[in-house]
Design a protein around this motif. Sequence first.
Motif, PDB file in Angstrom:
ATOM      1  N   TYR A 130      19.837 -32.447 -30.940  1.00 55.56           N
ATOM      2  CA  TYR A 130      21.045 -31.637 -30.753  1.00 55.56           C
ATOM      3  C   TYR A 130      20.806 -30.504 -29.766  1.00 55.56           C
ATOM      4  CZ  TYR A 130      25.115 -28.783 -31.822  1.00 55.56           C
ATOM      5  OH  TYR A 130      26.272 -28.045 -31.719  1.00 55.56           O
ATOM      6  N   ASP A 131      19.611 -29.950 -29.775  1.00 53.80           N
ATOM      7  CA  ASP A 131      19.301 -28.845 -28.872  1.00 53.80           C
ATOM      8  C   ASP A 131      19.133 -29.310 -27.433  1.00 53.80           C
ATOM      9  OD1 ASP A 131      18.485 -25.948 -28.571  1.00 53.80           O
ATOM     10  OD2 ASP A 131      16.682 -26.925 -27.817  1.00 53.80           O
ATOM     11  N   GLN A 132      18.734 -30.563 -27.221  1.00 56.91           N
ATOM     12  CA  GLN A 132      18.394 -31.021 -25.872  1.00 56.91           C
ATOM     13  C   GLN A 132      19.481 -31.855 -25.205  1.00 56.91           C
ATOM     14  OE1 GLN A 132      14.575 -32.933 -25.945  1.00 56.91           O
ATOM     15  NE2 GLN A 132      13.483 -31.074 -26.530  1.00 56.91           N
ATOM     16  N   ILE A 133      20.261 -32.619 -25.969  1.00 52.81           N
ATOM     17  CA  ILE A 133      21.302 -33.457 -25.366  1.00 52.81           C
ATOM     18  C   ILE A 133      22.427 -32.575 -24.839  1.00 52.81           C
ATOM     19  CG2 ILE A 133      23.139 -35.101 -25.971  1.00 52.81           C
ATOM     20  CD1 ILE A 133      21.123 -36.591 -27.649  1.00 52.81           C
TER      21      ILE A 133
ATOM     22  N   ARG B 128      19.168 -26.119 -19.296  1.00 49.94           N
ATOM     23  CA  ARG B 128      19.865 -27.037 -20.195  1.00 49.94           C
ATOM     24  C   ARG B 128      20.951 -26.310 -20.979  1.00 49.94           C
ATOM     25  NH1 ARG B 128      15.792 -28.704 -22.918  1.00 49.94           N
ATOM     26  NH2 ARG B 128      15.402 -30.696 -21.903  1.00 49.94           N
ATOM     27  N   GLY B 129      20.648 -25.090 -21.421  1.00 48.94           N
ATOM     28  CA  GLY B 129      21.645 -24.309 -22.146  1.00 48.94           C
ATOM     29  C   GLY B 129      22.875 -24.027 -21.296  1.00 48.94           C
ATOM     30  N   GLU B 130      22.662 -23.729 -20.018  1.00 45.15           N
ATOM     31  CA  GLU B 130      23.791 -23.492 -19.117  1.00 45.15           C
ATOM     32  C   GLU B 130      24.640 -24.754 -18.952  1.00 45.15           C
ATOM     33  OE1 GLU B 130      22.184 -22.048 -15.506  1.00 45.15           O
ATOM     34  OE2 GLU B 130      21.339 -20.213 -16.385  1.00 45.15           O
TER      35      GLU B 130
ATOM     36  N   GLN C 141      24.849 -27.279 -21.088  1.00 45.93           N
ATOM     37  CA  GLN C 141      25.546 -27.528 -22.355  1.00 45.93           C
ATOM     38  C   GLN C 141      26.799 -26.678 -22.471  1.00 45.93           C
ATOM     39  OE1 GLN C 141      22.539 -26.728 -25.269  1.00 45.93           O
ATOM     40  NE2 GLN C 141      21.757 -28.817 -25.310  1.00 45.93           N
ATOM     41  N   GLU C 142      26.680 -25.400 -22.088  1.00 46.37           N
ATOM     42  CA  GLU C 142      27.832 -24.506 -22.170  1.00 46.37           C
ATOM     43  C   GLU C 142      28.935 -24.928 -21.210  1.00 46.37           C
ATOM     44  OE1 GLU C 142      28.756 -19.686 -21.959  1.00 46.37           O
ATOM     45  OE2 GLU C 142      26.733 -20.454 -21.611  1.00 46.37           O
ATOM     46  N   ARG C 143      28.543 -25.327 -19.989  1.00 45.11           N
ATOM     47  CA  ARG C 143      29.540 -25.759 -19.003  1.00 45.11           C
ATOM     48  C   ARG C 143      30.244 -27.038 -19.443  1.00 45.11           C
ATOM     49  NH1 ARG C 143      26.421 -26.187 -15.007  1.00 45.11           N
ATOM     50  NH2 ARG C 143      26.269 -28.438 -14.769  1.00 45.11           N
ATOM     51  N   HIS C 144      29.475 -28.001 -19.954  1.00 44.91           N
ATOM     52  CA  HIS C 144      30.068 -29.253 -20.418  1.00 44.91           C
ATOM     53  C   HIS C 144      30.983 -29.023 -21.616  1.00 44.91           C
ATOM     54  CE1 HIS C 144      26.959 -32.224 -18.497  1.00 44.91           C
ATOM     55  NE2 HIS C 144      27.573 -31.454 -17.608  1.00 44.91           N
ATOM     56  N   GLU C 145      30.598 -28.094 -22.499  1.00 40.95           N
ATOM     57  CA  GLU C 145      31.422 -27.804 -23.671  1.00 40.95           C
ATOM     58  C   GLU C 145      32.757 -27.190 -23.256  1.00 40.95           C
ATOM     59  OE1 GLU C 145      32.557 -27.684 -27.591  1.00 40.95           O
ATOM     60  OE2 GLU C 145      30.807 -28.676 -26.707  1.00 40.95           O
ATOM     61  N   GLN C 146      32.722 -26.277 -22.282  1.00 40.69           N
ATOM     62  CA  GLN C 146      33.972 -25.674 -21.808  1.00 40.69           C
ATOM     63  C   GLN C 146      34.886 -26.711 -21.167  1.00 40.69           C
ATOM     64  OE1 GLN C 146      32.679 -22.550 -19.185  1.00 40.69           O
ATOM     65  NE2 GLN C 146      32.034 -21.189 -20.851  1.00 40.69           N
ATOM     66  N   GLU C 147      34.302 -27.594 -20.347  1.00 39.49           N
ATOM     67  CA  GLU C 147      35.104 -28.653 -19.723  1.00 39.49           C
ATOM     68  C   GLU C 147      35.666 -29.607 -20.782  1.00 39.49           C
ATOM     69  OE1 GLU C 147      32.415 -30.458 -17.019  1.00 39.49           O
ATOM     70  OE2 GLU C 147      32.474 -28.798 -15.566  1.00 39.49           O
ATOM     71  N   TYR C 148      34.882 -29.870 -21.808  1.00 33.30           N
ATOM     72  CA  TYR C 148      35.325 -30.769 -22.882  1.00 33.30           C
ATOM     73  C   TYR C 148      36.504 -30.163 -23.645  1.00 33.30           C
ATOM     74  CZ  TYR C 148      35.135 -33.214 -27.388  1.00 33.30           C
ATOM     75  OH  TYR C 148      35.458 -33.902 -28.520  1.00 33.30           O
ATOM     76  N   GLN C 149      36.426 -28.864 -23.957  1.00 25.99           N
ATOM     77  CA  GLN C 149      37.520 -28.211 -24.674  1.00 25.99           C
ATOM     78  C   GLN C 149      38.804 -28.194 -23.842  1.00 25.99           C
ATOM     79  OE1 GLN C 149      37.464 -27.356 -27.788  1.00 25.99           O
ATOM     80  NE2 GLN C 149      35.279 -27.791 -28.061  1.00 25.99           N
ATOM     81  N   LYS C 150      38.679 -27.967 -22.547  1.00 26.02           N
ATOM     82  CA  LYS C 150      39.859 -28.023 -21.669  1.00 26.02           C
ATOM     83  C   LYS C 150      40.443 -29.437 -21.632  1.00 26.02           C
ATOM     84  CE  LYS C 150      38.337 -24.280 -18.602  1.00 26.02           C
ATOM     85  NZ  LYS C 150      37.861 -23.948 -17.240  1.00 26.02           N
TER      86      LYS C 150
END
Length: 760
Positions: free
Chosen positions: A63-66, A263-265, A267-276
């Motif tokens: 979960y931390d790495q994907i 990787r953290g950056e 993950q955060e970018r992909h999460e924001q795009e996913y929520q949009k």
Amino acid sequence: ITPSREGEEKVWTDAQEALNILLQREREDKSLKPEQDRVTTFKTLATSYIKYVQIFRNLETAYDQIVHPQKRLVIRQVLEGVMGRILELKNDMVTLENSEYHYFDDILQDLKLPPEHIEIPIPRYFIKEKLKALQEREKFLTQILFHAGLQTQKPVKSMAFEEAIKTIQVAERARQGRLRATFMKQIYLEEKRERQAKLQGRTGPNPDDAATCIQKIWRGYIQCKKTEKIGEEEMIFLGMCPPPHFQTASTSLLHAREVNALRGEVQERHEQEYQKALVYIKDRLKEMEGLDIKETLQDQIRQCFIEFGETNGFFNFSPLFSFFRITAIWKNRDEGWNFPQERDPELIKEEKREEVEEEIRVQVDELMRQELKNLKLVVDKEKSDEQKKGKKSEKVRAKKGKTRKKNSRTDKDLTPNRTIDSLYKELAEQGLLIRAKTVNLSDYVGEYSYLGTALRQVDVEPMPSLSDVRQLIALYGILPLGSQAVHEKAPLVKAMLLAGPAGVGKKMLVHAICTETGANLFDLSASNIAGKYPGKNGLQMMLHMVFKVAKLLQPSVLWIGDTEKTFYKKVPKAEKEMDPKRLQKILPKFLKALKAEDRVLLVGTTERPFDADLRPFCKVYQKIILIPRPDYASRFVLWKHIILQNGGILTKSLNISCLAKLSDGFTQGHILQAVQTVLSERRILQMTKKPLRAVEFMTSLARQDPVYKEEEETFKAWYAKTPLGKARIKALAESEEAGKEKGKGKAKGKKEASKDKKKK
């Protein structure tokens, strides 16, 4: 990031396969008859527990790495489910053994696992996913404390230019004076030697003899160095000593840290795009498919009316996906097109289509109810419908009246017109909401107990190790507070007591819980609330504000230091003005009002639990953790850790084993104080020329009082009176009686057999 993608996927796949096997085995075990033998039952539970911990560790890493947002959602669900299952198994083991501490030495040997593999990991997303909110809250709290005068910043002294020049001149003259004094001392010693030689009439040594002497000393010195180097290389080869530069970070480790940050950056970018994308695709589905879905649902319900004549109740057409069906989606899915591991639009459509159907279903249900009502009006009279409505409304009113009567005073909102920020500020200014120290659970150093199982087999109850204590804090405190799903579904723990001698790290563990979960810390100690919010109504208001802020800004920890004072058998005369028993009657009511969705934990710490009235004490604290003084293995690790933490350097001159043996009976606090006393700034500067020795710490350690055996026995006797301690003693007595009966049966059988032989 991308080169390690296959490794991350493999970790997830392996964990999923291990989980499938484990769940299948549990289903088969449930179909069998319950096991009567406690040893066999415990071994089964412990084996499952250890395997779930292994799966937990792998899932947390995955979960931390994907970086794929939808995969992370699935792993998160599985991860929280595994955490809940671990807590359930822990609860089963406590019920079976009537003990909070368990020992897996023999099982670890069978599974060929080191003790480190059963260490409960703290999921990194507890803090990572709410880091910005925690930073803002910390900033807000700092401002409140500063303006209230509870926290003062260290003033920076300004210095005039002339004063700075004068200070530099004084320091430079002092430096030159020290050099001149050293030079003059050398000259004086040389002149003194010359004068003594003239007076005694001695002549210098023979040059050949002097050269031979120097050669002997030099060759001996070189040979000693070579022998030491060979010995060091042998110890490193055997794994008895760490290699040189072991503490320094390697280039690969530094590179791994950079990759983790990157990787953290991502993950955060992909999460924001996913929520949009969730919002955008849902709106598009409503526009494109909304009318078709509505017509389909209406036709289905009308068909139900025609076929079954249903007049109340409606079917739920939304599909229900099980967990394994969700994970199976990813098992054979082709992701060749998705190299950067971004969102999958097709899966979002499938997910959002269900939500759109549910939302439209609400509208359709309302329309169909109206249509059904019209059909019923054709058949039935309008008056009968009104009478039924009147009856129903009366019943509803009666129910509402009953519920209002049932609501207790603790459920009422005494501050309805106040904002949460104003309550937060008031509690901070009153000193009830305090800042938690930044301490990780890994800083609570302690070694695993390797003889627990062997001692229990010979009916000797072993003292728990600090590693066992660390495990309990992670299971009962950190995991439930860090995850909402785990807190709601796992066995609920509302209050926990940490009891033990002074200096064993009770307060440190409280701060570690807050640090690892990002929880607020409220101090409800008797000494802290003395004189604040006086009277019965004031106490009610204080607890209401504390619990309201704790629930709305969860997770939260309510800490009561020296909690035995709240439950005193008899209040000492010196403390009567403080009224330490203010919370004794009202606190259980507020705890009872806490629900599974409220991530609030009460933690009490005490050095003298035997001063408290046992029955109400144990009624409030459902989990009691007795913390012992450290054993030899833990002391050995502690001395190393604390010396390095305070700037010391470990060399061969420092015998850590000797320190660990001589510090028997002393706690972590004693060791820390001894190290801090010795390792002053001046001593740290001298360390390269003058290595540390064990004798330096003995003077400081000898000035402190250790934990004597009598005090330790007092704690054991008190714990034996607690509910779990009584149950443990009763279970041991029953097992002893059963063993004696078996022994008598065998002896009787032997006597009868011998009589038969004599007769023959």
